[in-house]
Design a protein around this motif. Structure first.
Motif, PDB file in Angstrom:
ATOM      1  N   ARG A 199       7.732 -10.737  -2.513  1.00  0.00           N
ATOM      2  CA  ARG A 199       7.043 -11.053  -3.763  1.00  0.00           C
ATOM      3  C   ARG A 199       7.601 -12.330  -4.385  1.00  0.00           C
ATOM      4  O   ARG A 199       6.853 -13.144  -4.937  1.00  0.00           O
ATOM      5  N   LYS A 246       2.584  -0.045   2.885  1.00  0.00           N
ATOM      6  CA  LYS A 246       1.877   0.083   1.608  1.00  0.00           C
ATOM      7  C   LYS A 246       2.431  -0.889   0.572  1.00  0.00           C
ATOM      8  O   LYS A 246       3.639  -1.040   0.411  1.00  0.00           O
ATOM      9  N   ASP A 270       2.855  -2.080  -3.434  1.00  0.00           N
ATOM     10  CA  ASP A 270       2.832  -1.438  -4.745  1.00  0.00           C
ATOM     11  C   ASP A 270       1.718  -2.070  -5.588  1.00  0.00           C
ATOM     12  O   ASP A 270       1.035  -3.001  -5.141  1.00  0.00           O
ATOM     13  N   LEU A 271       1.530  -1.561  -6.801  1.00  0.00           N
ATOM     14  CA  LEU A 271       0.374  -1.980  -7.616  1.00  0.00           C
ATOM     15  C   LEU A 271       0.402  -3.483  -7.911  1.00  0.00           C
ATOM     16  O   LEU A 271      -0.631  -4.159  -7.830  1.00  0.00           O
ATOM     17  N   ASP A 304       1.751  -5.933  -6.184  1.00  0.00           N
ATOM     18  CA  ASP A 304       1.384  -6.697  -4.980  1.00  0.00           C
ATOM     19  C   ASP A 304      -0.099  -6.541  -4.658  1.00  0.00           C
ATOM     20  O   ASP A 304      -0.767  -7.505  -4.265  1.00  0.00           O
ATOM     21  N   GLN A 308      -7.185   1.887  -4.053  1.00  0.00           N
ATOM     22  CA  GLN A 308      -5.809   2.402  -4.145  1.00  0.00           C
ATOM     23  C   GLN A 308      -5.264   2.264  -5.568  1.00  0.00           C
ATOM     24  O   GLN A 308      -4.285   2.918  -5.915  1.00  0.00           O
ATOM     25  N   TYR A 339      -1.975   4.786  -8.538  1.00  0.00           N
ATOM     26  CA  TYR A 339      -0.727   4.439  -9.219  1.00  0.00           C
ATOM     27  C   TYR A 339      -0.765   4.797 -10.713  1.00  0.00           C
ATOM     28  O   TYR A 339       0.089   4.374 -11.466  1.00  0.00           O
ATOM     29  N   TYR A 388      -2.787   3.672 -12.901  1.00  0.00           N
ATOM     30  CA  TYR A 388      -2.701   2.289 -13.372  1.00  0.00           C
ATOM     31  C   TYR A 388      -2.947   2.177 -14.872  1.00  0.00           C
ATOM     32  O   TYR A 388      -3.874   2.714 -15.425  1.00  0.00           O
TER      33      TYR A 388
END
Length: 1559
Positions: free
Chosen positions: A1303, A1348, A1350-1351, A1353, A1386, A1390, A1392
């Motif tokens: 990141r 996977k 994360d949110l 990314d 997806q 999370y 979100y």
């Protein structure tokens, strides 16, 4: 404290009470509360525990205050009791002003007269005297001694009760003094004798009756024998040298049983014997006249016996009497021998035997004289000229009432038949009404008044400032200057609440304290001295509460003669006057009263004094080109507007033959006053010289004409700006425009103190007034003068949805807002919005020069240049040289030490540095020690006290809203030159002296306004974004003082003095911290920052300042440029890390505080943390162990900051910081994300792209997006690896760091947040942008399912795809649109709460004909959940701020096409608009952008419909409705219709642009 104890508590002021409270250790917050409530010693004496509890004082503190107060009062009372009577008498004989030759009071004069027993017993309400023996003896002594002491000094003379008349209303006032005892005058005029009876009243019934009868019969027989009327008064001091009272002083005696004194006259039969029946006819029964004080009844009376020896009864008779005496030894009443008594001089004496024959022989002559006296007619009473008296009282001798005068009306119950006789009140400027009629709303005067004017109902307790409420806030809350305040003083029967009428005793207990506070507030803090008259109307029998109202106003107005009483009934007046005596004499009350004049005569007389015609009507233009009547009630309900009628000012009674008033109006204008409508009316009719129209007038008219012809498109609300240099005539231009449009448009000026919502409501009412068809309404032209930019914007943004909700199809604007704003930067502000702005400057065109030159010649024929100063300066184009010469000439020979010269300096200081500042006349009077001024001669007195220079320099004006009279220098440039030329003092000294002038800061009236101006003088910075010509770091005064002294010490000294003057104000401490850190004095800066934080620990701005101190210290002590040339060691950086850590802690505290502040959006804490974090990273990189790799990365530093290992060399020196340093990356990253998201929501600041170059302010950045990109690159630079190192990292024990490192690598390349990604789209080189975005996308793992993301990314990965699709839709790196949709599913996993994720879902799942051919409930759910969540997050973000404060930013528009092709970024559209920044903004704002075919062919018009004022679009399913917000209301159709529009995607939801009805 010892000095304080020597004073009686009742004489303490608020400051002395505060000192005592601090001394007894009461907590500071409670001390401050009592101080703000103006608790003086007198108030403290009578405060109960409940009173203190009502002020939110805690129980423990209440106990402390009450106990300590009671102790002090008891000790003071005992001291008083021990004082000798002779000492008291000495006190009375010595004037307080007498004393030693040097003017100090002598020791004798410092001793105060003892209070009477009643006063001490009234203190007993607070602290009862104890019942132990010591206190009993004290009480006894008080009975015998203290009661003899006079409580009033000086004493008030009074008249006795009218002889032999029954007047139940007549009262005596305790301690007033009757005329001396008299003998025979003319036989009819009674002689008077006084007896105190103080000792006798303590005797039993038999003894008291004997004593009373003895005195009465002695006096009566004496009067009867000399044939003279007489009155003997009991309870009046008869001149005993040892009593301590004055001869004739009214004391009163307690009367428990009146029959004692009535029955005592039964001795007449035994004393007169043969002539007892004569005596009964001549001696009248006792009259008990009540003795009162300001506190009401004292329970005492003066007993009076009138003797009227009618000649019919006493002719040819001599009266011998034997007087009764009580023999104590025999315990019975005995009678003296028969004796003849007569009045001789002021005494009643016996006639000895030698003189009896002579006295008897003169009997017939005395009878003859008595007969003549009785038959002589009294001269007829000369009737007073009440009409003239009424005129003098109301107008002060002028022809008409002062139109600006306000009236406080006090009224009791009005009979229905009298209501029409009060019509004169309907035409007077009634500020408030104290109404004692509980039925006034249903069948009284209030009902009648409401038929003609609106009014607000209040109760006495409403006039109390709520917790931390200022007087200014209270005025706004009660709408005091907008509509009449109707105060029901004794309940209200039509009201469903708890305000019920009550009897007098209950009223005194429950409501009198509220009356006192209300009267005090009105007289001292709401209405200026001399600007109002208190008018008492006695329409029915008077009760005590009405009289209490008089007492309170008379006391608060210091006995000024602007109290008037009108009573048709003499009985009502007599009762009123007698009860009012404790405040002033009957003679004074008579002078202020109109008694016996019929109410209808009063009504007719006052109506002739009104300055306007009673039957005048005001008219408005209507769309049919006719006129409509503007009813007074309707106009007053629109109180936020000053409406300009077609026939404005025609109702004024102006004698055109009398040029005096017209000349004054004209002179005031040319001297610098604001032009009035009356001025323009007189000029229009040729009664005075025409007012010059500057060229700017024509420009404004042309702009408005263009708007009326449709040049502004379908905008409901348009704006025209008049930016003007001070004194250049900008306000005159704006008012001339309004005046000349008043017959074509509906015109009004806006009262700037009013709430925006109310202004919009009233503006729409004015638009719709008497109109049926809204589409044909005449537009409303609203003028706002010197309005704050935010306030102006808020009115505009509130008006648009308010009128838009009415669904009007328009062809021209409904509202034109004219913003007339003073600015030293007028031309530049005009350039920003050239199509709707005009600049009025000091520079004249050739045509204007000719007009001004000719006008000046004409004016100088009538006025001296000094009296038309502003016009002369304008005609000279405000030439610096001319102003210098003028001021130099004016100040020649001025006395620099005089108070008036000091006042000139202070006013000049304020006027130069604070825009639109002034000082109230009340403050000036207090400063010049002029005392209380009487209304009609107030201004004259003030002007008389000025020197010639001040009279030329000061302009007097009255605030039309608050009625505050103020002064200012004729022009700010003149004020500046005064400061330049007063060479005896630098500005720093003038400012310091100003702060020391207690008279200014202790004056209560107009305090809020004065304090605001002074705060601005020391604190307010100048900002170009607010219309100032430059940006400043501190207030211009502080900057000038720093430049003047070439050092900040004097500025520090002045700000420190201001800090103390304003009661340790934390914002002054904040300024001191800033001043110190700018001067690199970090020790003092930290001290002051901590002081500010101590007082306001949760204020984000103050916490940020503390962080800035440490940031600045870090930057200065550890300058990167300097350190790069040195060897840097871990020990050397320990201090830097410590400072940086402290700064970051402060910035994080500011972030937390900012999030909990409902009315502000302070993001400076996030910027500060990033700044310090990046600086610290750069410092750490200077260590050898963290040196840069050959490829430019900082691998070792990254491993230390992100890993668990600590290099040995720094382990010990940084042992306290390792944890903080390893959290550095996370803190910077979170702050960057927050800033990125914030800049994604809103338009950048107005000054972001200002053409004026760099700013010298301490603002974080003028362009947050550019700043964010720059800081992101610095941050990412220190957390990047080569590919080999990243591969090694994956295989090592730190493999969990791999996603973070990835990141950071992406961030370094510009893909770390939405701002960085979308900023690339503004790049003109599309290929370069595509390459960058493809590189960023390639950094993500190829198999997204396996590894996977994360949110964060996932969001950035999706954003990068959308950005790439905008510039290279056929790129091989792109996932398909369907894949991207699938990937975004997806997000919800999370949970979100990230707005970017919601934003992307609305973008990707907007219905697409190519991808959504079948109905799909899942897609409906995804879309609706994302949209709802996004709106909730937006509302949380906005807090309580109006949406205009932060304008939403539209990132994408819906384009023609499917999939990625339908997503069009705003930057791509802006490339199609070939114009400058300001013009581009203007086109977006006005909707001109939608007329550009290059733009519209890129976009798709969406089909939808309106339903009850809301826009809907069909979603993924037939039942699925998507709600769209209209960005501008103007194009909303009237009713429910099918529409089309362009769709914009924002972080606040989906918005419709260019709404049109479907054809």
């Amino acid at each position: 404290m010892e000095d304080l104890k020597q004073l009686q508590m009742e004489d303490w002021d608020e400051d002395q009470v505060r000192t005592w409270l601090c001394h007894i250790r009461v907590k500071e917050e409670h001390v401050q509360t009592l101080y703000e409530e103006q608790v003086t010693g007198a108030v403290l004496q009578v405060m109960s525990k409940q009173d203190l509890k009502d002020l939110h004082v805690k129980q423990g503190q209440i106990q402390l205050i009450v106990n300590k107060r009671n102790e002090l009062l008891n000790s003071q009372n005992l001291q008083l009791a021990k004082c000798s009577t002779s000492e008291v008498r000495d006190c009375k004989k010595t004037s307080p002003m007498q004393g030693s030759p040097d003017g100090t009071p002598s020791q004798t004069s410092q001793t105060k007269p003892l209070p009477n027993k009643e006063e001490l017993k009234s203190q007993g309400q607070v602290t009862a005297l104890t019942s132990d023996p010591a206190s009993s003896s004290t009480d006894s002594h008080l009975d015998s001694t203290l009661e003899k002491v006079n409580e009033n000094s000086p004493q008030t003379p009074c008249k006795p009760r009218p002889f032999d008349k029954e007047d139940i209303n007549f009262k005596y006032v305790r301690n007033n003094v009757l005329p001396p005892e008299t003998g025979v005058i003319n036989l009819i005029c009674p002689c008077h004798e006084y007896k105190s009876l103080a000792i006798a009243v303590t005797l039993n019934r038999r003894r008291l009756q004997a004593k009373f009868a003895n005195e009465v019969i002695r006096f009566a027989s004496g009067c009867m024998n000399v044939r003279s009327n007489g009155t003997i008064h009991f309870g009046v001091e008869n001149g005993n040298d040892h009593s301590g009272y004055t001869h004739g002083e009214i004391i009163g005696i307690p009367v428990k049983d009146p029959s004692i004194y009535v029955d005592a006259l039964d001795y007449i039969e035994k004393c007169f014997k043969l002539y007892a029946e004569d005596a009964r006819h001549c001696i009248r029964p006792p009259k008990f006249v009540e003795v009162i004080s300001k506190n009401g009844s004292e329970g005492k009376f003066v007993i009076e016996i009138d003797v009227n020896p009618s000649i019919k009864i006493v002719r040819n008779k001599i009266y011998r009497v034997c007087l009764p005496n009580f023999n104590e030894k025999k315990n019975k009443v005995e009678y003296e021998k028969k004796t003849i008594y007569r009045r001789k001089g002021a005494k009643t004496e016996t006639i000895d035997e030698e003189s009896q024959d002579e006295f008897v022989s003169g009997m017939q002559e005395r009878d003859k004289q008595r007969e003549i006296a009785e038959t002589t007619e009294e001269p007829s009473k000369i009737h007073e000229d009440l009409g003239r008296k009424l005129s003098i009282l109301l107008t002060g001798g002028k022809k008409y009432l002062d139109n600006s005068q306000r009236y406080v009306l006090v009224i009791n119950k009005c009979k229905p038949e009298d209501l029409q006789k009060l019509n004169f009140l309907l035409h007077m400027n009634v500020f408030c009404v104290f109404d004692f009629d509980p039925d006034s709303k249903t069948n009284g005067f209030f009902e009648h008044y409401l038929n003609h004017h609106p009014a607000n109902v209040h109760f006495l307790q409403d006039y109390k400032c709520e917790d931390r409420e200022s007087v200014s806030d209270l005025k706004k809350r009660l709408c005091l200057f907008d509509q009449t305040s109707w105060i029901f003083c004794n309940g209200c029967n039509h009201y469903d609440g708890d305000e019920r009428p009550c009897d007098v005793n209950t009223w005194v207990i429950s409501k009198k304290k509220h009356l006192k506070r209300t009267a005090s507030l009105i007289c001292n803090e709401i209405l200026p001295n001399g600007s109002f008259v208190v008018l008492f109307l006695l329409l029915s029998p008077v009760e005590q509460p009405l009289v209490d109202t008089f007492h309170e106003f008379y006391a608060e107005m210091n006995g000024r003669n602007d109290i008037i009483c009108i009573s048709e009934s003499d009985d009502n007046y007599q009762k009123w006057a007698n009860l009012a005596q404790p405040s002033c004499s009957i003679e004074t009350i008579d002078q202020m009263s109109i008694v016996g004049m019929k109410l209808n005569h009063v009504n007719d007389t006052i109506q002739t004094m009104l300055p306007t015609l009673v039957d005048s009507a005001r008219y408005l233009p209507v769309s049919t080109r006719g006129l409509c009547l503007l009813k007074t009630t309707d106009e007053e309900r629109m109180f936020t507007l000053e409406i300009l009628s077609v026939n404005q000012c025609e109702e004024y009674k102006i004698d055109v033959q009398d040029q005096t008033e017209i000349t004054k109006i004209e002179r005031d204008f040319y001297r610098g006053g604001k032009i009035s409508w009356l001025n323009l009316m007189l000029a229009e009719r040729g009664y005075c010289e025409a007012v010059i129209q500057r060229n700017a007038y024509k420009e404004v008219v042309n702009i408005i004409d263009g708007m009326l012809k449709g040049s502004s498109g379908k905008q409901l609300v348009t704006t025209v700006h008049v930016f003007h240099h001070p004194g250049s005539g900008g306000s005159t231009v704006a008012r001339q425009v309004l005046w000349n449009f008043r017959k074509q448009l509906r015109c009004a000026t806006v009262k700037l103190s009013c709430a925006v919502g109310k202004i919009c409501e009233h503006a729409i009412q004015l638009l719709e007034y008497e109109e049926n068809d809204l589409t044909q309404c005449l537009p409303v032209l609203l003028l706002l003068e010197d309005a704050d930019e935010d306030y102006f914007d808020e009115i505009k943004h509130e008006l648009i949805p308010a009128i838009g909700s009415k669904m009007v199809n328009i062809v021209r604007p409904l509202f034109i807002l004219m913003n007339c704003r003073r600015s030293n930067n007028a031309e530049k502000l005009c350039k920003n919005i050239p199509l709707e702005a005009v600049a009025v400057t000091h520079k004249l065109t050739e045509e204007e020069k000719t007009l001004f030159s000719n006008k000046r010649k004409k004016l100088e024929e009538h006025f001296e240049p000094e009296f038309i100063l502003t016009f002369v300066l304008m005609s000279e184009e405000f030439s610096e040289e001319y102003i210098q010469d003028f001021v130099k000439h004016l100040l020649e020979g001025i006395d620099h030490s005089s108070p008036v010269t000091r006042l000139i300096k202070y006013v000049a200081l304020l006027n130069h540095y604070v825009e639109n500042s002034n000082i109230s006349l009340s403050h000036c009077e207090a400063f010049l020690n002029l005392g209380i001024q009487i209304d009609h001669i107030r201004l004259k007195n003030f002007e008389t006290s000025l020197n010639d220079q001040a009279r030329f320099l000061f302009i007097h004006f009255r605030d039309c809203t608050s009625e505050i009279k103020s002064i200012r220098i004729v022009h700010p440039l003149v004020a500046k030159e005064i400061l330049n030329q007063i060479s005896d003092q630098p500005r720093s000294q003038i400012a310091m002296d100003f702060l020391k002038e207690k008279a200014f800061f202790e004056n209560r009236f107009a305090r809020d306004e004065f304090i605001k101006f002074v705060r601005d003088l020391f604190i307010r910075r100048h900002k170009r974004s607010k219309g100032d010509s430059v940006d400043t770091v501190f207030s211009p005064l502080i900057e000038d003082i720093c430049n003047e002294q070439q050092a900040p010490e004097k500025a520090v000294e002045i700000l420190t003095a201001a800090y103390e003057c304003f009661g340790k104000d934390p914002f002054f401490a904040q300024q001191l911290a800033r001043l110190h850190y700018k001067d690199l004095n970090f020790t003092d800066a930290i001290k002051w920052a901590e002081d500010a934080k101590y007082h306001l620990p949760t204020n984000s701005y103050i916490l940020d300042t503390e962080g800035q101190v440490y940031r600045k210290k870090l930057n200065v002590l550890f300058d990167l440029t300097h350190l790069r040339t040195e060897v840097v060691t871990p020990d050397k950086l320990s201090e830097a890390i410590s400072i940086a850590v402290k700064a970051i802690e402060c910035f994080r505290a500011a972030q937390k505080a900012a999030q909990s502040e409902p009315d502000s959006m302070n993001n400076s804490g996030f910027f500060g943390e990033v700044e310090v974090g990046c600086h610290l990273l750069q410092l750490l990189s200077l260590l050898d162990i963290f040196e840069k790799d050959k490829d430019g990365s900082y691998t070792k530093l990254t491993e230390y900051l992100l890993g668990k290992d600590v290099p040995e060399v720094i382990k010990e020196p940084w042992k306290n910081f390792h944890g903080k340093l390893k959290g550095l990356q996370k803190g910077i990253n979170e702050a960057l994300e927050w800033i990125s998201e914030d800049s994604s929501y809103f338009q950048t600041d107005k000054c972001e792209d200002d053409e004026g170059g760099t700013s010298n302010t301490e603002d974080h950045a003028h362009n947050p997006r550019k700043w964010l990109i720059k800081k992101t690159k610095i941050y990412a630079r220190y957390f990047s690896f080569t590919q080999q190192e990243e591969q090694n990292l994956k295989q090592s024990t730190n493999s969990h760091l791999s996603p973070l490192v990835r990141r950071l690598q992406i961030s370094r390349n510009g893909g770390g947040n939405i701002t960085s990604i979308f900023s690339m789209l503004s790049d003109q080189k599309v290929n370069r942008v595509a390459e960058k975005l493809e590189k960023i996308i390639s950094m993500y793992p190829e198999d997204h399912q396996k590894e996977k993301l994360d949110l964060v990314d996932l969001v950035n990965f999706t954003l990068s795809h959308i950005a790439l699709a905008c510039v290279a839709p056929r790129s091989s790196k792109l996932l398909t649109f369907s894949q991207l949709r699938e990937l975004s599913q997806q997000f919800p996993k999370y949970k979100y709460n990230k707005s970017s994720a919601c934003f992307l879902l609305t973008l990707l799942y907007w219905p697409d004909e190519a991808y959504d051919q079948e109905p799909n409930e899942t897609k409906c759910q995804i879309f609706d959940t994302a949209l709802d969540t996004m709106r909730k997050l937006y509302n949380i973000k906005m807090k309580n701020l109006p949406s205009r404060k932060k304008q939403i930013y539209t990132h994408f528009f819906l384009g023609n096409g499917h999939g990625f092709d339908k997503i069009v970024h705003k930057s791509l559209l802006e490339k199609l608009i070939p114009s400058g920044l300001n013009e581009r903004r203007w086109k977006w704002l006005t909707g001109d952008v939608w007329k550009n075919p290059k733009v519209t062919q890129k976009l798709k018009r969406v089909k939808g419909w309106t339903e009850n004022g809301t826009i809907f679009v069909r979603g993924h399913c037939k039942h699925h409705k998507i709600r769209i917000l209209p960005l501008h209301f103007p194009s909303m159709p009237h009713g429910n219709e099918n529409i089309t529009f362009y769709l914009g995607f924002t972080y606040g939801g989906l918005f419709a642009y260019d709404i049109q009805g479907e054809r």
